[in-house]
Design a protein around this motif. Structure first.
Motif, PDB file in Angstrom:
ATOM      1  N   PRO A 508       0.823  -1.209   0.000  1.00 13.67           N
ATOM      2  CA  PRO A 508       0.000   0.000   0.000  1.00 13.67           C
ATOM      3  C   PRO A 508       0.858   1.261   0.000  1.00 13.67           C
ATOM      4  CG  PRO A 508      -0.710  -1.547   1.695  1.00 13.67           C
ATOM      5  CD  PRO A 508       0.612  -2.037   1.197  1.00 13.67           C
ATOM      6  N   ASP A 509       0.300   2.333  -0.527  1.00 15.77           N
ATOM      7  CA  ASP A 509       0.928   3.645  -0.510  1.00 15.77           C
ATOM      8  C   ASP A 509       0.631   4.287   0.839  1.00 15.77           C
ATOM      9  OD1 ASP A 509       1.620   6.330  -0.810  1.00 15.77           O
ATOM     10  OD2 ASP A 509       1.036   6.401  -2.914  1.00 15.77           O
ATOM     11  N   ILE A 510       1.661   4.482   1.669  1.00 18.92           N
ATOM     12  CA  ILE A 510       1.465   5.054   3.007  1.00 18.92           C
ATOM     13  C   ILE A 510       2.087   6.449   3.103  1.00 18.92           C
ATOM     14  CG2 ILE A 510       1.393   2.761   4.060  1.00 18.92           C
ATOM     15  CD1 ILE A 510       4.250   3.521   5.229  1.00 18.92           C
ATOM     16  N   THR A 515       6.664  10.917   7.333  1.00 18.73           N
ATOM     17  CA  THR A 515       7.372  12.091   6.846  1.00 18.73           C
ATOM     18  C   THR A 515       8.867  11.799   6.866  1.00 18.73           C
ATOM     19  OG1 THR A 515       7.624  14.486   7.071  1.00 18.73           O
ATOM     20  CG2 THR A 515       7.636  13.202   9.100  1.00 18.73           C
ATOM     21  N   LEU A 516       9.624  12.597   6.130  1.00 19.34           N
ATOM     22  CA  LEU A 516      11.070  12.435   6.072  1.00 19.34           C
ATOM     23  C   LEU A 516      11.709  13.488   6.970  1.00 19.34           C
ATOM     24  CD1 LEU A 516      13.124  10.649   4.419  1.00 19.34           C
ATOM     25  CD2 LEU A 516      13.441  12.660   2.976  1.00 19.34           C
ATOM     26  N   GLU A 517      12.582  13.050   7.885  1.00 13.52           N
ATOM     27  CA  GLU A 517      13.253  13.968   8.797  1.00 13.52           C
ATOM     28  C   GLU A 517      14.743  14.019   8.480  1.00 13.52           C
ATOM     29  OE1 GLU A 517      12.423  13.064  12.858  1.00 13.52           O
ATOM     30  OE2 GLU A 517      10.371  13.864  12.742  1.00 13.52           O
ATOM     31  N   GLY A 528      30.659  16.976  -7.270  1.00 18.55           N
ATOM     32  CA  GLY A 528      29.228  17.094  -7.535  1.00 18.55           C
ATOM     33  C   GLY A 528      28.380  16.211  -6.659  1.00 18.55           C
ATOM     34  N   ALA A 529      28.997  15.553  -5.647  1.00 21.64           N
ATOM     35  CA  ALA A 529      28.252  14.637  -4.787  1.00 21.64           C
ATOM     36  C   ALA A 529      27.449  15.412  -3.746  1.00 21.64           C
ATOM     37  CB  ALA A 529      29.199  13.665  -4.113  1.00 21.64           C
ATOM     38  N   LEU A 530      26.173  15.106  -3.641  1.00 19.35           N
ATOM     39  CA  LEU A 530      25.280  15.712  -2.662  1.00 19.35           C
ATOM     40  C   LEU A 530      24.665  14.592  -1.837  1.00 19.35           C
ATOM     41  CD1 LEU A 530      23.582  18.152  -1.539  1.00 19.35           C
ATOM     42  CD2 LEU A 530      21.938  17.639  -3.341  1.00 19.35           C
ATOM     43  N   THR A 531      24.765  14.662  -0.518  1.00 23.15           N
ATOM     44  CA  THR A 531      24.204  13.617   0.333  1.00 23.15           C
ATOM     45  C   THR A 531      23.174  14.202   1.278  1.00 23.15           C
ATOM     46  OG1 THR A 531      25.903  13.839   2.035  1.00 23.15           O
ATOM     47  CG2 THR A 531      26.335  12.281   0.234  1.00 23.15           C
ATOM     48  N   LEU A 532      22.187  13.398   1.581  1.00 22.62           N
ATOM     49  CA  LEU A 532      21.171  13.729   2.577  1.00 22.62           C
ATOM     50  C   LEU A 532      20.989  12.510   3.466  1.00 22.62           C
ATOM     51  CD1 LEU A 532      18.812  15.414   3.801  1.00 22.62           C
ATOM     52  CD2 LEU A 532      17.342  14.377   2.052  1.00 22.62           C
ATOM     53  N   THR A 533      21.285  12.653   4.729  1.00 26.16           N
ATOM     54  CA  THR A 533      21.039  11.587   5.697  1.00 26.16           C
ATOM     55  C   THR A 533      19.729  11.906   6.399  1.00 26.16           C
ATOM     56  OG1 THR A 533      23.398  11.212   6.004  1.00 26.16           O
ATOM     57  CG2 THR A 533      21.919  10.351   7.693  1.00 26.16           C
ATOM     58  N   ALA A 534      18.793  10.964   6.369  1.00 29.89           N
ATOM     59  CA  ALA A 534      17.452  11.235   6.875  1.00 29.89           C
ATOM     60  C   ALA A 534      16.824   9.957   7.416  1.00 29.89           C
ATOM     61  CB  ALA A 534      16.585  11.828   5.776  1.00 29.89           C
ATOM     62  N   SER A 535      15.759  10.142   8.170  1.00 26.63           N
ATOM     63  CA  SER A 535      14.972   9.023   8.707  1.00 26.63           C
ATOM     64  C   SER A 535      13.512   9.233   8.340  1.00 26.63           C
ATOM     65  CB  SER A 535      15.110   8.947  10.233  1.00 26.63           C
ATOM     66  OG  SER A 535      16.442   8.756  10.627  1.00 26.63           O
ATOM     67  N   LEU A 536      12.768   8.133   8.315  1.00 26.55           N
ATOM     68  CA  LEU A 536      11.316   8.222   8.179  1.00 26.55           C
ATOM     69  C   LEU A 536      10.688   8.251   9.561  1.00 26.55           C
ATOM     70  CD1 LEU A 536      10.253   5.695   5.366  1.00 26.55           C
ATOM     71  CD2 LEU A 536      10.204   8.187   5.260  1.00 26.55           C
ATOM     72  N   ARG A 537       9.740   9.157   9.746  1.00 23.67           N
ATOM     73  CA  ARG A 537       8.976   9.187  10.985  1.00 23.67           C
ATOM     74  C   ARG A 537       7.547   8.742  10.709  1.00 23.67           C
ATOM     75  NH1 ARG A 537       9.052  10.990  16.106  1.00 23.67           N
ATOM     76  NH2 ARG A 537      11.105  11.952  15.827  1.00 23.67           N
ATOM     77  N   ASN A 538       7.031   7.866  11.564  1.00 23.84           N
ATOM     78  CA  ASN A 538       5.654   7.397  11.460  1.00 23.84           C
ATOM     79  C   ASN A 538       4.750   8.418  12.131  1.00 23.84           C
ATOM     80  OD1 ASN A 538       3.218   6.083  11.484  1.00 23.84           O
ATOM     81  ND2 ASN A 538       3.922   4.273  12.601  1.00 23.84           N
ATOM     82  N   THR A 539       3.928   9.112  11.350  1.00 31.66           N
ATOM     83  CA  THR A 539       3.031  10.130  11.900  1.00 31.66           C
ATOM     84  C   THR A 539       1.611   9.604  12.083  1.00 31.66           C
ATOM     85  OG1 THR A 539       2.546  10.942   9.673  1.00 31.66           O
ATOM     86  CG2 THR A 539       4.375  11.986  10.847  1.00 31.66           C
ATOM     87  N   SER A 540       1.399   8.311  11.839  1.00 30.27           N
ATOM     88  CA  SER A 540       0.066   7.730  11.960  1.00 30.27           C
ATOM     89  C   SER A 540      -0.105   7.067  13.328  1.00 30.27           C
ATOM     90  CB  SER A 540      -0.153   6.695  10.860  1.00 30.27           C
ATOM     91  OG  SER A 540       0.579   5.504  11.138  1.00 30.27           O
ATOM     92  N   PRO A 591       4.054   4.161  16.154  1.00 33.59           N
ATOM     93  CA  PRO A 591       3.613   5.550  15.978  1.00 33.59           C
ATOM     94  C   PRO A 591       4.578   6.531  16.632  1.00 33.59           C
ATOM     95  CG  PRO A 591       1.753   4.163  16.530  1.00 33.59           C
ATOM     96  CD  PRO A 591       2.966   3.306  16.675  1.00 33.59           C
ATOM     97  N   ASP A 592       4.839   7.626  15.941  1.00 30.19           N
ATOM     98  CA  ASP A 592       5.706   8.710  16.401  1.00 30.19           C
ATOM     99  C   ASP A 592       7.135   8.245  16.674  1.00 30.19           C
ATOM    100  OD1 ASP A 592       6.020  11.449  16.853  1.00 30.19           O
ATOM    101  OD2 ASP A 592       5.900  11.180  19.020  1.00 30.19           O
ATOM    102  N   SER A 593       7.594   7.238  15.965  1.00 28.13           N
ATOM    103  CA  SER A 593       8.983   6.804  16.067  1.00 28.13           C
ATOM    104  C   SER A 593       9.635   6.908  14.701  1.00 28.13           C
ATOM    105  CB  SER A 593       9.078   5.383  16.617  1.00 28.13           C
ATOM    106  OG  SER A 593       8.449   4.475  15.729  1.00 28.13           O
ATOM    107  N   THR A 594      10.967   6.814  14.670  1.00 32.60           N
ATOM    108  CA  THR A 594      11.701   6.992  13.423  1.00 32.60           C
ATOM    109  C   THR A 594      12.522   5.757  13.097  1.00 32.60           C
ATOM    110  OG1 THR A 594      13.592   7.993  14.555  1.00 32.60           O
ATOM    111  CG2 THR A 594      11.874   9.482  13.754  1.00 32.60           C
ATOM    112  N   THR A 595      12.805   5.607  11.822  1.00 32.03           N
ATOM    113  CA  THR A 595      13.700   4.557  11.368  1.00 32.03           C
ATOM    114  C   THR A 595      15.144   4.952  11.683  1.00 32.03           C
ATOM    115  OG1 THR A 595      14.016   5.545   9.178  1.00 32.03           O
ATOM    116  CG2 THR A 595      12.140   4.038   9.447  1.00 32.03           C
TER     117      THR A 595
END
Length: 640
Positions: A508-510, A515-517, A528-540, A591-595
């Motif tokens: 499913p599409d969730i 959201t991405l933090e 030319g290297a660009l990096t983004l370190t991020a986690s997914l947060r569960n907002t449901s 819920p309300d936790s991050t990867t």
């Protein structure tokens, strides 16, 4: 005056080598382009311009195309139609409307069984505008019907003129099966003097007589700019779009003192009761209508594919960026809500958009398998922003993303010192010529100029979709020295997939539940290297469970050419997938936790200097990307 002439002349095809575009990275999609065929060969010295086309979805090989033509005498503007019974290999000229001085806005559709309809807009006194409702002796519509697939024709109906008409037949088995609908507008932005109206006619006897019109006026003096092609959904709902031009908004996109926030809205209108009433307007998108080439939209519907039945698609030219781009949006709920618009043309945005290249006249088709094809007049290679080639892009995921752009035409329409100048019909103003809103006491003014379509191709371009799923792109170019109507068969090889990839089809599409933090970012100008370190947060309020996968659906940069590095499916552009399953705790993402964090890497090439924008601020964006997230949850299973 000349009457319609019925012709039976076979058009010869041009011999070309069949070619195929390279596969789109990671998608397995190949767009094959067949040999070019000159549709208008029976009239090699007659300039052809705007056109519309249709394919018979129930009878293999049947196609029809109608084009406006420019005469040298005061007949001025004609309208010719051609049919094919062999899937576009040869064409027969069957209708010739030359009862002058003006015939305009070709509209065509296949009905039930062997019926085909053509609408001709006949204007014996263009621009006079004596009354808001000309009589049938003045401006009018003539509706022609064929009962044998397009071989023979007769006029079946005639009624007062509306602008930029569209015709469609309800081919469902529902309550309104067989109804014929003609829609249009009463006045455009160029006719002041009160609100304009959308008009809808309906026929319950196969096009012999028409009831109506049902009228939907605008408010506050807003104008309307044409109606799009119209469609009928599987439940019998009629749908079409129009541009609502905002009051007191100028159409010149290059006004320095006007914020580029849109001078119009693209509006959808529907009828769910057989054309007896119209539902409220639904806004598809804000639009910036340009002064040349950004004027009309086209609407299409998925005819019943496995994943995308009844999904609506609309394409239009939009000058919001400072040049004209091809924009696209879709609706998965029969027009109630619409996706955020995306740009289909993938040429790099220019440093100075006001100089183009401008892209014009988009056309759209959807085949029985759910494949979408968009074509347009593309000026990225013209050099002078006057000529064009025809380019295309396909979508196999319901319009979420499109393939790399592919050239379709094998010759360019070029404007050179030797190009034949086609003269437009003289325009007469003032004196006793009463345009709507005109004042008395003005001298008679006569204007004679080059036909405006020499540089734009007209207001519309067509596409026919055959019963076998082949797309037939239509366009005009002047390779012979005269603007002629051409076509090629276009085949899209690839599999339509839910969410755009087989590995995502069962998830499913969730996206609405996470959201991405960002945690950190870095850019190395040397590499030319660009990096983004991020986690997914569960907002449901549900637990998200592995597998968790992220798909890139848009990737742009103001400064360079961006690529994804290290995607788990190996794709470096749109369609790249990151598998974040390993970042999800064994118990799932509560819920309300991050990867756990994941580093996403991009690389920029051909980087431009930072520069001021024409409107405000500076062009300084490194990378912008859009993603959708797919996973299972412990509660609701996300969006399908």
């Amino acid at each position: 005056m000349r009457s319609p002439v019925f012709l039976t002349i076979m058009a010869a095809s041009a011999v070309q080598v069949q070619c195929a575009a390279p596969p789109n990275e990671g998608s397995g999609t190949v767009i094959s382009i067949g040999p070019s065929v000159r549709v208008s060969a029976p009239f090699p010295n007659l300039p052809h311009y705007e056109n519309l086309a249709a394919g018979d979805p129930d009878n293999l090989g049947r196609l029809i195309a109608c084009s406006t033509v420019a005469h040298e005498d005061l007949a001025g503007q004609g309208h010719h139609c051609y049919v094919s019974f062999d899937n576009g290999k040869t064409w027969t000229a069957v209708l010739e409307f030359d009862e002058g001085p003006r015939n305009s806005d070709p509209a065509v559709t296949y009905g039930r069984g062997d019926t085909v309809f053509v609408v001709n807009e006949y204007i014996p006194n263009p621009g006079a505008g004596r009354t808001p409702w000309p009589t049938v002796e003045q401006n009018r519509f003539d509706v022609y019907r064929s009962a044998d697939g397009g071989k023979t024709w007769q006029r079946c109906a005639m009624f007062p003129f509306v602008d930029r008409e569209a015709i469609v037949v309800d081919k469902t088995r529902g309550q309104y099966a067989g109804r014929v609908y003609i829609s249009g507008v009463s006045k455009g932005y160029y006719a002041p003097g009160g609100p304009a109206s959308v008009l809808l006619y309906r026929s319950t006897d196969g096009g012999t007589t028409f009831l109506g019109p049902v009228e939907r006026p605008t408010v506050e003096g807003d104008g309307l700019l044409g109606a799009s092609t119209s469609v009928v959904l599987s439940d019998g709902t009629l749908a079409f779009t129009t541009f609502l031009v905002k009051r007191d908004r100028r159409l010149n996109v290059f006004d320095e003192d006007k914020p580029r926030t849109g001078n119009a809205q693209l509006q959808l209108l529907t009828s769910a009761d057989g054309g007896e009433s119209l539902n409220p307007w639904v806004t598809v998108s804000d639009v910036y209508l340009g002064s040349s080439g950004a004027q009309f939209a086209q609407l299409a519907v998925d005819p019943g594919s496995r994943f995308f039945k009844d999904r609506l698609y609309v394409v239009w030219p939009d000058a919001a960026s400072g040049r004209i781009d091809i924009r696209f949006a879709y609706s998965a709920d029969k027009g109630q809500t619409w996706s955020a618009p995306i740009t289909v043309n993938d040429d790099r945005p220019p440093v100075e958009p006001s100089r183009g290249p401008d892209h014009l006249l988009p056309a759209i088709g959807v085949n029985k398998d759910g494949v979408i094809l968009v074509t347009w007049y593309d000026r990225r290679e013209s050099g002078d922003n006057m000529g064009w080639n025809v380019w295309a892009a396909a979508s196999l995921d319901g319009g979420v993303t499109f393939t790399r752009n592919t050239p379709v035409s094998d010759a360019a329409n070029a404007i050179t010192d030797r190009t034949e100048w086609v003269q437009g019909a003289p325009r007469v103003f003032g004196g006793g010529t009463r345009r709507l809103g005109a004042t008395k006491g003005r001298p008679i003014t006569v204007g004679m100029s080059i036909h405006p379509w020499l540089l734009s191709g007209g207001d519309t371009d067509g596409m026919a979709v055959g019963a076998d799923g082949t797309f037939h792109a239509m366009w005009v170019d002047n390779r012979t020295g005269v603007s002629q109507l051409w076509t090629v068969p276009v085949t899209v090889h690839g599999t339509v997939e839910k969410h755009g990839a087989r590995e995502l089809a069962e998830l499913p599409d969730i996206t609405d539940e996470v959201t991405l933090e960002p945690r950190s970012t870095s850019y190395d100008r040397a590499t030319g290297a660009l990096t983004l370190t991020a986690s997914l947060r569960n907002t449901s309020t549900d637990t998200v469970r592995a597998p968790v996968k992220v798909r890139v659906i848009a990737l742009t940069s103001e400064l360079g050419v961006p690529r994804v590095v290290g995607a788990d499916n190996g794709v470096t552009t749109i369609g790249a997938i990151w598998d974040l399953s390993s970042t999800v705790p064994p118990v799932g993402l509560l819920p309300d936790s991050t990867t756990a964090p994941r580093t996403l890497t991009f690389r920029l090439s051909d980087v431009r200097p930072i520069r001021p924008k024409r409107s405000r601020g500076f062009a300084s964006g490194l990378v912008d990307f859009r993603i959708r997230v797919f996973a299972n949850t412990s509660g609701a299973q996300g969006k399908p």
